[in-house]
Design an enzyme around this catalytic site. Structure first.
Site, PDB file in Angstrom:
ATOM      1  CB  ALA A  36      -0.938  -0.017   1.209  1.00 24.33           C
ATOM      2  CG  HIS A  38       5.743   0.227  -3.244  1.00 27.73           C
ATOM      3  ND1 HIS A  38       5.759  -0.915  -2.494  1.00 27.73           N
ATOM      4  CD2 HIS A  38       7.026   0.666  -3.319  1.00 27.73           C
ATOM      5  CE1 HIS A  38       7.005  -1.188  -2.142  1.00 27.73           C
ATOM      6  NE2 HIS A  38       7.795  -0.243  -2.614  1.00 27.73           N
ATOM      7  CD  GLN A  62      18.902   0.083  -4.107  1.00 30.02           C
ATOM      8  OE1 GLN A  62      18.705   0.609  -5.190  1.00 30.02           O
ATOM      9  NE2 GLN A  62      18.091   0.298  -3.069  1.00 30.02           N
ATOM     10  N   GLY A 150       9.249   7.734  -1.030  1.00 32.25           N
ATOM     11  CA  GLY A 150       8.615   7.681   0.283  1.00 32.25           C
ATOM     12  C   GLY A 150       9.458   8.338   1.362  1.00 32.25           C
ATOM     13  CG  MET A 187       2.588  -0.878   5.174  1.00 29.87           C
ATOM     14  SD  MET A 187       1.341  -0.982   3.884  1.00 29.87           S
ATOM     15  CE  MET A 187      -0.101  -1.229   4.903  1.00 29.87           C
ATOM     16  NE  ARG A 190      15.759  -5.262   2.906  1.00 31.56           N
ATOM     17  CZ  ARG A 190      16.173  -4.231   2.154  1.00 31.56           C
ATOM     18  NH1 ARG A 190      15.688  -3.025   2.358  1.00 31.56           N
ATOM     19  NH2 ARG A 190      17.067  -4.418   1.209  1.00 31.56           N
TER      20      ARG A 190
END
Ligand code: PAF
Length: 285
Positions: A36, A38, A62, A150, A187, A190
């Site tokens: 949610a 994303h 990364q 985010g 959220m 992972r």
């Protein structure tokens, strides 16, 4: 209706076609296994653009050598369904060869100085070089007018803001709020690594961040705030990478009581093999 692209020329043709029509193109870069959080970024970009592209690419540059690149959850079919539902128009799914034509080891690397030396940059050497390297490429590939990241990845957002400004990349950046489970856990893809016992403990990070904010606002010395947070998290079963209060620009906030201004409390801590990060921005004053 979501259209999926694995070929760069085809993606570029679609985006060029939209731009010829005068449409504004929005972009949400991801590593997939979408949740949610994303979807809320897609919805945010949608409000600032006529067409939305999301990318799914698990970026090898990364991840550190002992990190979770190989086991990072890959769920492309579910991701496409979720993106379609969130109002995304195009899904960009480059291969590693498309992203790194000379191989990941031989890639031109981008390093943002300064802010990448602390916190996650110190605990995950090379991580932000990999993020900057791939985000610059994604911006070149998609050529968006606006892109969303985010706030949960607070330091990443700061690194990308620096990157965009320093390289004069013509993209407007939007910051999406952290989306949380009902018990406060931020959220994250992972979270699914957590076993039931760890999952029950994990929301303690958010509660600790709230306690850090409240103590800083009450005038407690920041060194004491950080020490109390570390003790609390260790007591709950975490291995703590950091639990700190910084100024909103991530500069040092000192050890004494905070003066009026904008701050952020940040935590990175491990439960078993799972490393979780979260943060809470707040004002004093
Ligand atoms: O935040 C992420 O998911 C990744 O770091 C990003 C920005 C997609 C780059 O791989």
């Amino acid at each position: 209706m979501l259209e999926t692209f694995e070929d760069l020329a085809a993606l570029r043709a679609r985006v060029a076609d939209w731009k010829r029509q005068g449409l504004r193109v929005g972009f949400v870069p991801t590593m997939g296994n979408l949740h949610a959080g994303h979807h809320s970024l897609v919805e945010l970009v949608r409000r600032h653009a006529d067409r939305v592209v999301a990318s799914v690419f698990v970026n090898p540059t990364q991840f550190g050598p002992n990190e979770d690149y190989a086991r990072y959850p890959r769920t492309p079919a579910e991701d496409a369904v979720g993106l379609d539902g969130a109002g995304c128009d195009a899904l960009w799914m480059p291969s590693v060869e498309t992203m790194y034509p000379f191989g990941a080891e031989q890639a031109v690397r981008i390093r943002v100085p300064g802010i990448t030396d602390v916190l996650d940059g110190a605990h995950r050497p090379g991580h932000f070089d990999g993020v900057s390297t791939v985000v610059a490429r994604l911006f070149n590939q998609v050529q968006p007018d606006v892109a969303a990241f985010g706030r949960k990845d607070y330091q990443q957002l700061a690194v990308i803001r620096y990157l965009v400004r320093d390289l004069a990349i013509p993209v407007e950046l939007l910051a999406g709020e952290t989306v949380r489970e009902a018990d406060g856990l931020a959220m994250s893809s992972r979270n699914q690594y957590l076993d039931p016992g760890e999952r029950a403990i994990a929301p303690e990070i958010h509660r600790t961040l709230q306690a850090m904010r409240d103590a800083a606002r009450a005038g407690d010395g920041l060194q004491a705030v950080e020490a109390a947070a570390t003790t609390r998290l260790r007591g709950a079963g975490f291995q703590v990478d950091y639990a700190v209060v910084r100024r909103a620009d991530l500069s040092d906030a000192g050890e004494g009581s905070a003066v009026p201004g904008a701050y952020v409390a940040l935590v990175a801590a491990r439960l078993g093999r799972t490393r979780l990060i979260d943060n809470l921005a707040f004002d004093i004053g």
